[in-house]
Design a protein around this motif. Structure first.
Motif, PDB file in Angstrom:
ATOM      1  N   PHE A 193       1.031  -1.524   0.128  1.00  0.00           N
ATOM      2  CA  PHE A 193      -0.269  -0.220   0.308  1.00  0.00           C
ATOM      3  C   PHE A 193       0.986   1.628   0.011  1.00  0.00           C
ATOM      4  CE2 PHE A 193      -2.725  -3.089   2.360  1.00  0.00           C
ATOM      5  CZ  PHE A 193      -3.346  -3.397   1.054  1.00  0.00           C
ATOM      6  N   LEU A 194       0.351   2.096  -0.788  1.00  0.00           N
ATOM      7  CA  LEU A 194       1.314   3.560  -0.850  1.00  0.00           C
ATOM      8  C   LEU A 194       1.215   4.402   0.128  1.00  0.00           C
ATOM      9  CD1 LEU A 194       1.441   4.537  -4.279  1.00  0.00           C
ATOM     10  CD2 LEU A 194       3.340   3.667  -3.077  1.00  0.00           C
ATOM     11  N   GLY A 195      -0.364   4.395   0.452  1.00  0.00           N
ATOM     12  CA  GLY A 195      -0.875   5.085   1.724  1.00  0.00           C
ATOM     13  C   GLY A 195      -1.610   4.581   3.126  1.00  0.00           C
ATOM     14  N   VAL A 196      -0.798   4.394   3.832  1.00  0.00           N
ATOM     15  CA  VAL A 196      -2.150   4.206   5.200  1.00  0.00           C
ATOM     16  C   VAL A 196      -3.127   4.087   5.416  1.00  0.00           C
ATOM     17  CG1 VAL A 196      -1.031   3.217   7.790  1.00  0.00           C
ATOM     18  CG2 VAL A 196       0.737   3.677   5.740  1.00  0.00           C
ATOM     19  N   GLY A 197      -3.600   3.615   4.923  1.00  0.00           N
ATOM     20  CA  GLY A 197      -6.006   3.922   5.544  1.00  0.00           C
ATOM     21  C   GLY A 197      -5.972   2.538   6.458  1.00  0.00           C
ATOM     22  N   LYS A 198      -7.876   2.619   6.868  1.00  0.00           N
ATOM     23  CA  LYS A 198      -7.502   2.045   7.451  1.00  0.00           C
ATOM     24  C   LYS A 198      -7.722   0.351   7.156  1.00  0.00           C
ATOM     25  CE  LYS A 198     -12.361  -0.275   8.894  1.00  0.00           C
ATOM     26  NZ  LYS A 198     -12.775  -1.825   9.118  1.00  0.00           N
ATOM     27  N   HIS A 199      -7.392  -0.062   5.970  1.00  0.00           N
ATOM     28  CA  HIS A 199      -6.602  -1.798   5.631  1.00  0.00           C
ATOM     29  C   HIS A 199      -5.791  -1.987   6.377  1.00  0.00           C
ATOM     30  CE1 HIS A 199      -9.901  -2.558   3.399  1.00  0.00           C
ATOM     31  NE2 HIS A 199      -9.879  -1.759   2.425  1.00  0.00           N
ATOM     32  N   ALA A 200      -4.595  -1.581   6.399  1.00  0.00           N
ATOM     33  CA  ALA A 200      -3.334  -1.284   6.807  1.00  0.00           C
ATOM     34  C   ALA A 200      -3.470  -0.801   7.984  1.00  0.00           C
ATOM     35  CB  ALA A 200      -1.991  -0.418   5.908  1.00  0.00           C
ATOM     36  N   ARG A 201      -3.960  -0.700   8.926  1.00  0.00           N
ATOM     37  CA  ARG A 201      -3.992   0.301  10.166  1.00  0.00           C
ATOM     38  C   ARG A 201      -4.526  -0.797  10.990  1.00  0.00           C
ATOM     39  NH1 ARG A 201      -5.053   5.315   8.758  1.00  0.00           N
ATOM     40  NH2 ARG A 201      -7.709   4.782   9.279  1.00  0.00           N
TER      41      ARG A 201
ATOM     42  N   THR B   6       9.317   5.940  -1.345  1.00  0.00           N
ATOM     43  CA  THR B   6       9.743   8.228  -1.748  1.00  0.00           C
ATOM     44  C   THR B   6      10.366   8.608  -2.762  1.00  0.00           C
ATOM     45  OG1 THR B   6       8.739   7.840   0.287  1.00  0.00           O
ATOM     46  CG2 THR B   6       9.085   9.831  -0.580  1.00  0.00           C
ATOM     47  N   ASP B   7      11.922   8.119  -2.584  1.00  0.00           N
ATOM     48  CA  ASP B   7      12.958   8.434  -2.985  1.00  0.00           C
ATOM     49  C   ASP B   7      12.468   7.829  -4.258  1.00  0.00           C
ATOM     50  OD1 ASP B   7      15.702   9.840  -3.676  1.00  0.00           O
ATOM     51  OD2 ASP B   7      16.059   8.132  -4.010  1.00  0.00           O
ATOM     52  N   LEU B   8      12.639   6.768  -4.967  1.00  0.00           N
ATOM     53  CA  LEU B   8      11.762   6.479  -6.505  1.00  0.00           C
ATOM     54  C   LEU B   8      10.946   6.728  -6.832  1.00  0.00           C
ATOM     55  CD1 LEU B   8      13.844   4.059  -8.170  1.00  0.00           C
ATOM     56  CD2 LEU B   8      11.613   2.365  -7.479  1.00  0.00           C
ATOM     57  N   LEU B   9       9.854   7.505  -6.024  1.00  0.00           N
ATOM     58  CA  LEU B   9       8.548   7.761  -7.066  1.00  0.00           C
ATOM     59  C   LEU B   9       9.132   9.002  -7.372  1.00  0.00           C
ATOM     60  CD1 LEU B   9       6.098   5.980  -4.587  1.00  0.00           C
ATOM     61  CD2 LEU B   9       6.689   5.494  -7.175  1.00  0.00           C
ATOM     62  N   ALA B  10       9.439   9.740  -6.411  1.00  0.00           N
ATOM     63  CA  ALA B  10      10.054  10.815  -6.985  1.00  0.00           C
ATOM     64  C   ALA B  10      11.170  11.189  -8.036  1.00  0.00           C
ATOM     65  CB  ALA B  10      10.457  12.000  -5.661  1.00  0.00           C
ATOM     66  N   ARG B  11      12.353  10.218  -8.545  1.00  0.00           N
ATOM     67  CA  ARG B  11      12.993  10.293  -9.356  1.00  0.00           C
ATOM     68  C   ARG B  11      12.245   9.960 -10.781  1.00  0.00           C
ATOM     69  NH1 ARG B  11      18.320  10.768  -7.843  1.00  0.00           N
ATOM     70  NH2 ARG B  11      18.271   9.808  -5.328  1.00  0.00           N
ATOM     71  N   ILE B  12      11.152   9.040 -10.505  1.00  0.00           N
ATOM     72  CA  ILE B  12      10.468   8.927 -11.944  1.00  0.00           C
ATOM     73  C   ILE B  12       9.805   9.568 -12.151  1.00  0.00           C
ATOM     74  CG2 ILE B  12       8.625   7.138 -12.177  1.00  0.00           C
ATOM     75  CD1 ILE B  12       9.456   5.051 -10.659  1.00  0.00           C
ATOM     76  N   ALA B  13       9.048  10.150 -11.080  1.00  0.00           N
ATOM     77  CA  ALA B  13       8.594  11.473 -11.641  1.00  0.00           C
ATOM     78  C   ALA B  13       9.141  12.521 -12.391  1.00  0.00           C
ATOM     79  CB  ALA B  13       7.153  11.800 -10.970  1.00  0.00           C
TER      80      ALA B  13
ATOM     81  N   TRP C 190       5.817 -14.755  12.237  1.00  0.00           N
ATOM     82  CA  TRP C 190       5.450 -13.978  11.304  1.00  0.00           C
ATOM     83  C   TRP C 190       5.887 -12.286  11.566  1.00  0.00           C
ATOM     84  CZ3 TRP C 190       2.022 -15.812   7.911  1.00  0.00           C
ATOM     85  CH2 TRP C 190       1.164 -17.417   8.417  1.00  0.00           C
ATOM     86  N   GLN C 191       6.250 -11.545  10.474  1.00  0.00           N
ATOM     87  CA  GLN C 191       6.827 -10.707  11.333  1.00  0.00           C
ATOM     88  C   GLN C 191       6.193  -9.892   9.542  1.00  0.00           C
ATOM     89  OE1 GLN C 191      10.464  -9.598   9.662  1.00  0.00           O
ATOM     90  NE2 GLN C 191      10.307  -7.429   9.862  1.00  0.00           N
ATOM     91  N   LEU C 192       5.483  -8.495  10.744  1.00  0.00           N
ATOM     92  CA  LEU C 192       4.327  -7.581   9.389  1.00  0.00           C
ATOM     93  C   LEU C 192       5.226  -6.486   9.318  1.00  0.00           C
ATOM     94  CD1 LEU C 192       1.445  -6.651   8.254  1.00  0.00           C
ATOM     95  CD2 LEU C 192       0.974  -6.057  10.311  1.00  0.00           C
ATOM     96  N   GLN C 193       5.249  -5.748   7.678  1.00  0.00           N
ATOM     97  CA  GLN C 193       6.552  -4.923   8.032  1.00  0.00           C
ATOM     98  C   GLN C 193       5.855  -3.937   7.889  1.00  0.00           C
ATOM     99  OE1 GLN C 193       8.481  -5.767   3.587  1.00  0.00           O
ATOM    100  NE2 GLN C 193      10.044  -6.629   5.425  1.00  0.00           N
ATOM    101  N   GLY C 194       6.048  -2.792   7.378  1.00  0.00           N
ATOM    102  CA  GLY C 194       5.323  -1.480   7.557  1.00  0.00           C
ATOM    103  C   GLY C 194       4.573  -1.455   6.046  1.00  0.00           C
ATOM    104  N   ALA C 195       3.532  -0.719   5.525  1.00  0.00           N
ATOM    105  CA  ALA C 195       3.468  -0.461   4.235  1.00  0.00           C
ATOM    106  C   ALA C 195       4.313   0.336   3.579  1.00  0.00           C
ATOM    107  CB  ALA C 195       2.308   0.751   4.394  1.00  0.00           C
ATOM    108  N   ILE C 196       4.504  -1.125   2.410  1.00  0.00           N
ATOM    109  CA  ILE C 196       5.755  -0.328   1.479  1.00  0.00           C
ATOM    110  C   ILE C 196       5.851   1.035   0.977  1.00  0.00           C
ATOM    111  CG2 ILE C 196       4.330  -0.387  -1.041  1.00  0.00           C
ATOM    112  CD1 ILE C 196       7.688  -2.310  -0.208  1.00  0.00           C
ATOM    113  N   GLY C 197       4.609   2.230   0.967  1.00  0.00           N
ATOM    114  CA  GLY C 197       4.923   3.133   1.025  1.00  0.00           C
ATOM    115  C   GLY C 197       5.301   4.411   1.955  1.00  0.00           C
ATOM    116  N   GLU C 198       5.743   3.993   3.192  1.00  0.00           N
ATOM    117  CA  GLU C 198       6.022   4.279   4.224  1.00  0.00           C
ATOM    118  C   GLU C 198       8.248   4.032   3.914  1.00  0.00           C
ATOM    119  OE1 GLU C 198       4.571   2.283   7.226  1.00  0.00           O
ATOM    120  OE2 GLU C 198       3.091   4.431   7.483  1.00  0.00           O
ATOM    121  N   ASP C 199       8.212   3.504   3.372  1.00  0.00           N
ATOM    122  CA  ASP C 199       9.302   3.644   3.076  1.00  0.00           C
ATOM    123  C   ASP C 199      10.494   4.460   1.949  1.00  0.00           C
ATOM    124  OD1 ASP C 199      11.656   2.342   1.820  1.00  0.00           O
ATOM    125  OD2 ASP C 199      11.387   0.216   2.751  1.00  0.00           O
TER     126      ASP C 199
END
Length: 126
Positions: A75-83, A115-122, A102-111
């Protein structure tokens, strides 16, 4: 890794969609993950509208011998589903499979790397 060593499982967890083409990017990430670590058991699971769901995917990995499973919320954003929804699903899995770590990582969009890769792509598009 020997054949008797515990398997590492990775579940890429996403929302899901009625559109069958929607899951192609998720499956591409799964395939790339397998290329990077051929020993890992990598699967995609979906919250709704797309199969398999998280419990079915987890059952498959446990049956395949996974004793350590990491769930990566795609998930890019942390909404109800992720929270809220996902932690409840993971708690159910922990109860159902107490012998699995079991290990639950944070949402991928919080990494920050995402964020850096998406900014570079933009920036590259302009």
């Amino acid at each position: 890794m020997s054949s008797t060593a515990p398997h590492r499982g990775i579940i890429l967890f996403a929302h899901g969609s009625r559109d069958p083409l929607w899951s192609q990017p998720m499956e591409a990430v799964a395939e790339r993950t397998r290329q990077l670590d051929p020993q890992a058991l990598v699967r995609c699971a979906y919250l709704e509208l797309t199969a398999p769901d998280l419990p079915a995917c987890a059952a498959e990995l446990v049956a395949a011998g996974a004793r350590s499973i990491t769930i990566v919320p795609m998930f890019l954003g942390v909404g109800k589903h992720a929270r809220e929804d996902l932690p409840h699903l993971v708690a159910d899995l922990q109860h159902r499979y107490p012998g699995v770590a079991w290990q639950l990582q944070g949402a991928i969009g919080e990494d920050a790397r995402v964020t850096d890769l998406l900014a570079r792509i933009a920036l590259s598009a302009s």
